[in-house]
Design a protein around this motif. Structure first.
Motif, PDB file in Angstrom:
ATOM      1  N   ASN A 228      -8.016   7.968  -4.597  1.00  0.00           N
ATOM      2  CA  ASN A 228      -6.407   7.090  -5.314  1.00  0.00           C
ATOM      3  C   ASN A 228      -6.822   5.404  -3.974  1.00  0.00           C
ATOM      4  O   ASN A 228      -5.936   4.937  -4.140  1.00  0.00           O
ATOM      5  N   ALA A 229      -7.959   6.388  -2.965  1.00  0.00           N
ATOM      6  CA  ALA A 229      -8.051   4.929  -2.093  1.00  0.00           C
ATOM      7  C   ALA A 229      -8.080   3.800  -2.447  1.00  0.00           C
ATOM      8  O   ALA A 229      -8.004   3.283  -1.803  1.00  0.00           O
ATOM      9  N   ALA A 230      -8.914   3.850  -3.070  1.00  0.00           N
ATOM     10  CA  ALA A 230     -10.222   2.278  -3.014  1.00  0.00           C
ATOM     11  C   ALA A 230      -8.731   1.709  -4.536  1.00  0.00           C
ATOM     12  O   ALA A 230      -8.017   0.236  -3.728  1.00  0.00           O
ATOM     13  N   ALA A 231      -7.350   2.167  -4.899  1.00  0.00           N
ATOM     14  CA  ALA A 231      -5.989   1.514  -5.309  1.00  0.00           C
ATOM     15  C   ALA A 231      -5.021   0.758  -4.772  1.00  0.00           C
ATOM     16  O   ALA A 231      -4.558   0.223  -4.328  1.00  0.00           O
ATOM     17  N   ILE A 232      -4.968   1.845  -3.254  1.00  0.00           N
ATOM     18  CA  ILE A 232      -4.384   1.242  -2.221  1.00  0.00           C
ATOM     19  C   ILE A 232      -4.837   0.323  -1.252  1.00  0.00           C
ATOM     20  O   ILE A 232      -4.014   0.257  -0.678  1.00  0.00           O
ATOM     21  N   ASN A 233      -6.000   0.666  -1.149  1.00  0.00           N
ATOM     22  CA  ASN A 233      -6.703  -0.176  -0.729  1.00  0.00           C
ATOM     23  C   ASN A 233      -6.825  -1.950  -1.274  1.00  0.00           C
ATOM     24  O   ASN A 233      -6.521  -2.698  -0.866  1.00  0.00           O
ATOM     25  N   ALA A 234      -7.041  -1.324  -2.799  1.00  0.00           N
ATOM     26  CA  ALA A 234      -6.499  -2.927  -3.578  1.00  0.00           C
ATOM     27  C   ALA A 234      -5.104  -3.043  -3.911  1.00  0.00           C
ATOM     28  O   ALA A 234      -5.257  -3.888  -4.827  1.00  0.00           O
ATOM     29  N   GLY A 235      -3.831  -3.007  -2.724  1.00  0.00           N
ATOM     30  CA  GLY A 235      -2.888  -3.460  -2.783  1.00  0.00           C
ATOM     31  C   GLY A 235      -1.807  -2.920  -4.012  1.00  0.00           C
ATOM     32  O   GLY A 235      -0.943  -2.883  -3.849  1.00  0.00           O
ATOM     33  N   LEU A 236      -2.350  -1.380  -4.408  1.00  0.00           N
ATOM     34  CA  LEU A 236      -1.584  -1.246  -5.294  1.00  0.00           C
ATOM     35  C   LEU A 236      -0.394  -0.581  -4.000  1.00  0.00           C
ATOM     36  O   LEU A 236      -0.314   0.455  -3.421  1.00  0.00           O
ATOM     37  N   THR A 237       1.093  -0.483  -4.337  1.00  0.00           N
ATOM     38  CA  THR A 237       1.951   0.075  -3.565  1.00  0.00           C
ATOM     39  C   THR A 237       3.260   0.385  -4.497  1.00  0.00           C
ATOM     40  O   THR A 237       2.893   0.305  -6.012  1.00  0.00           O
ATOM     41  N   LEU A 238       3.822   1.996  -3.830  1.00  0.00           N
ATOM     42  CA  LEU A 238       4.680   2.553  -4.814  1.00  0.00           C
ATOM     43  C   LEU A 238       5.917   2.663  -4.428  1.00  0.00           C
ATOM     44  O   LEU A 238       6.990   2.885  -2.945  1.00  0.00           O
ATOM     45  N   ARG A 239       6.793   2.816  -5.452  1.00  0.00           N
ATOM     46  CA  ARG A 239       8.261   2.991  -5.201  1.00  0.00           C
ATOM     47  C   ARG A 239       8.121   4.454  -5.024  1.00  0.00           C
ATOM     48  O   ARG A 239       8.087   4.997  -5.247  1.00  0.00           O
ATOM     49  N   PRO A 240       9.793   4.454  -4.350  1.00  0.00           N
ATOM     50  CA  PRO A 240       9.831   6.296  -3.866  1.00  0.00           C
ATOM     51  C   PRO A 240      10.554   6.919  -4.717  1.00  0.00           C
ATOM     52  O   PRO A 240      11.004   6.530  -6.061  1.00  0.00           O
ATOM     53  N   LEU A 241       9.965   7.940  -5.037  1.00  0.00           N
ATOM     54  CA  LEU A 241      10.095   9.375  -6.302  1.00  0.00           C
ATOM     55  C   LEU A 241      11.369   8.990  -6.744  1.00  0.00           C
ATOM     56  O   LEU A 241      11.594   9.108  -8.231  1.00  0.00           O
TER      57      LEU A 241
END
Length: 369
Positions: free
Chosen positions: A314-327
């Protein structure tokens, strides 16, 4: 107002529950956003976030839920199954987000009306487009599934399960062909979870762990897990179209590796539970006809033909700004949403083991120990 997934997603409760993705975002010029669909799982979250960003939103669907959206949302009515897109004719938008498409002719027909009338097109695809799921670490360049029929554009829905991935892959190709690679974004989510999920594929675990007691758990706890909260996915799609980010992205999280035990521990923490896990090896579960994804959801064996499913990059998405709230936040919010549903709905979960079957399986595991 009845507690529905759309009402929840558009409520102040959902807005207040933002996690990592609620970080301050730069102001942008208001856009005119067309959302095809909008009444499904991620659509209401997209609408809410787009409105909070100052954008004007139009949704296009069959008009079966006219009270789902606030007055400022324009709702156009048509039916893509019958190629009825008249309501879209003669109108322009800055961007189009295509949420529900499975069948390639939907993309082709939409392009007939929208090409030249939208500046950017975002297509929500799926991780199921990949040809195989057995190779850990593959990214968006991995081969996609080939459609083996005579004419993918002749397919009419609903698609057969085995054709879901291949038809999505053809739809991706059609999107790039029609709107241009430089103006097209392909988002490939994995398992989408969180408040509003009518499949119960993730909801099973917050509900089950909150019930307490011994819990049948799949594998030995070390298998990998990937998922994405519907709110994180929805908000990221709005950011992508704001920035006109083109390309293809695996929309999955978390940002760091997560195991099955880590998933269950995070969910337990989120719902305030202290369960006792009874781990069951994959081969034993197979002997008992207990399936990953359906009987014990989210999990799939981390070996064999599914070895790569929960190990995609998922490196491309993270680099494109995907942010993820805590589980933990996702789990708590999901359980809170579940409790708003009618009792008759909660009495019949759509995924997961029934309490009776789990009790019987736990007894077999104890006898085997």
């Amino acid at each position: 107002m009845p507690a529905t997934r759309r009402a929840f997603a558009l409520s102040t409760l959902a807005a207040a529950a933002l996690g990592a993705s609620a970080t301050a975002q730069p102001k942008v010029k208001p856009m005119r956003i067309l959302i095809l669909g909008g009444t499904g799982f991620i659509g209401p979250h997209q609408v809410r976030h787009a409105l909070s960003r100052g954008h004007k939103v139009t949704v296009f669907n069959r008009g079966r839920r006219p009270d789902d959206f606030p007055p400022e949302v324009e709702e156009l009515v048509g039916d893509r199954n019958t190629s009825d897109l008249k309501a879209l004719e003669g109108k322009t938008w800055d961007v189009c987000i295509d949420n529900p498409t499975t069948l390639p002719f939907w993309v082709r027909d939409a392009a007939k009306v929208l090409k030249g009338n939208v500046g950017h097109y975002l297509f929500v695809s799926t991780m199921s487009v990949y040809a195989t799921q057995d190779r850990p670490g593959e990214d968006e360049t991995a081969p996609t599934a080939a459609y083996a029929g005579a004419d993918a554009f002749a397919e009419r829905g609903p698609a057969k399960p085995e054709l879901y991935g291949p038809l999505k892959a053809v739809s991706e190709t059609e999107a790039r062909s029609q709107f241009g690679a430089g103006a097209t974004t392909i988002v490939r989510p994995g398992l989408i979870v969180g408040p509003g999920d009518e499949t119960d594929r993730f909801t099973y675990w917050p509900v089950r762990l909150a019930r307490g007691g011994e819990v049948l758990a799949p594998g030995d706890g070390s298998d990998p897990i990937l998922y994405v909260d519907a709110r994180d996915l929805a908000e990221w799609t709005i950011r992508l179209v704001e920035q006109r980010t083109a390309g293809t992205f695996n929309a999955i999280g978390p940002a760091r590796p997560l195991t099955t035990k880590g998933l269950l521990d995070g969910v337990a923490k989120g719902v305030g539970a202290k369960p006792t896990y009874v781990w069951a090896p994959a081969d034993w579960l197979a002997e008992k006809n207990v399936n990953g994804w359906s009987d014990l959801p989210v999990w799939l064996p981390g070996q064999g033909r599914t070895a790569g499913f929960h190990r995609r990059s998922n490196a491309a998405a993270i680099n494109a700004g995907l942010t993820l709230r805590p589980l933990e936040t996702t789990a708590a919010d999901t359980l809170a949403w579940w409790k708003t549903l009618p009792e008759e709905r909660r009495a019949k979960p759509r995924t997961g083991l029934s309490p009776e079957r789990e009790t019987a399986l736990l007894a077999e595991r104890r006898a085997k120990a």
